[in-house]
Design a protein around this motif. Sequence first.
Motif, PDB file in Angstrom:
ATOM      1  N   GLN A   1      35.463  -7.012  35.023  1.00 32.19           N
ATOM      2  CA  GLN A   1      34.386  -6.649  35.930  1.00 32.19           C
ATOM      3  C   GLN A   1      34.598  -5.280  36.566  1.00 32.19           C
TER       4      GLN A   1
ATOM      5  N   GLN B   1      35.542  -1.051  36.133  1.00 32.40           N
ATOM      6  CA  GLN B   1      35.653   0.144  35.305  1.00 32.40           C
ATOM      7  C   GLN B   1      36.937   0.854  35.705  1.00 32.40           C
TER       8      GLN B   1
ATOM      9  N   TRP C   1      39.813   2.542  39.916  1.00 30.86           N
ATOM     10  CA  TRP C   1      38.904   1.539  39.353  1.00 30.86           C
ATOM     11  C   TRP C   1      37.794   1.243  40.358  1.00 30.86           C
TER      12      TRP C   1
ATOM     13  N   LYS D   1      32.052  -2.666  38.099  1.00 27.66           N
ATOM     14  CA  LYS D   1      30.965  -2.290  37.198  1.00 27.66           C
ATOM     15  C   LYS D   1      29.604  -2.609  37.812  1.00 27.66           C
TER      16      LYS D   1
ATOM     17  N   LEU E   1      28.571   0.336  39.792  1.00 28.37           N
ATOM     18  CA  LEU E   1      28.140   1.431  38.929  1.00 28.37           C
ATOM     19  C   LEU E   1      26.747   1.162  38.359  1.00 28.37           C
ATOM     20  N   ALA E   2      26.483  -0.106  38.034  1.00 26.50           N
ATOM     21  CA  ALA E   2      25.156  -0.454  37.527  1.00 26.50           C
ATOM     22  C   ALA E   2      24.099  -0.210  38.605  1.00 26.50           C
TER      23      ALA E   2
ATOM     24  N   HIS F   1      29.790   6.818  33.560  1.00 29.48           N
ATOM     25  CA  HIS F   1      30.654   5.706  33.950  1.00 29.48           C
ATOM     26  C   HIS F   1      31.597   5.281  32.833  1.00 29.48           C
ATOM     27  N   ARG F   2      32.018   6.198  32.019  1.00 33.98           N
ATOM     28  CA  ARG F   2      33.025   5.812  31.041  1.00 33.98           C
ATOM     29  C   ARG F   2      34.379   6.210  31.599  1.00 33.98           C
TER      30      ARG F   2
END
Length: 229
Positions: A90, A92, A108, A111, A114-115, A208-209
């Motif tokens: 969960q 990144q 970290w 996610k 970030l979404a 967001h990679r």
Amino acid sequence: MKRLRIGLPPLDQLTADSRVRFAWLERGAVIEEGYESLAQLATSRQAIDCFLHPRDSLLTSLELPPLPAAKTAAAVACAAQALILGPVEQMQVAHGPRENDGRVHVAWVPKAGLARLAQLPIKLRGLYPAPYALPVGAAALDDGYLLTRDSLQQGAVHPTRLAGAGCATGRRGAALEWASTHLGLARRSHPAFDCWMGPGAGLCRARHRHLDPRPQPVRRTSGRGRPTP
């Protein structure tokens, strides 16, 4: 070339109507800063360097042997499983380059946050933990947290309840005094504009990679004026 930097609120509170602190940069200088809604800033159609709220800026460092890039990423992912509270899938996870002392700095972020950010009508240029807005060697208070910038790649976030009674007052001077005594940082007073003058770390990428090309450091100016979108 005009650049726009903003400081985000906590990601779980983020909406298009959120008022955020922003700074416009041009030719390596801050020309304006203030507060505006994300929706209003989005009308500039400018790619934005975003700095996470200290609460979302989860940072640590690992000591790793020299490894190929793919194996470094795998080693960081493995170590992250022991560091992250909750399901690692969960989060990144991103990391910077291995430094000469063998340390690799890791960050970290959820996610889901970030979404939420990706749903907003802004063009994201880069996403960085909060301390990377500061110049190297600086300390500053931000919403109940003490931020420190120790090197180009290393920053830290200290909740003020852990930083001693002096920092609990929320005074910048007390924060810098504590940082000087306990963290070995230079005790410097920074004008408000200096909080935007730090070079970002090579941690985050706009989509967001693998957390982004770092912003160039900027110098302070006494100029004013809003750039034309």
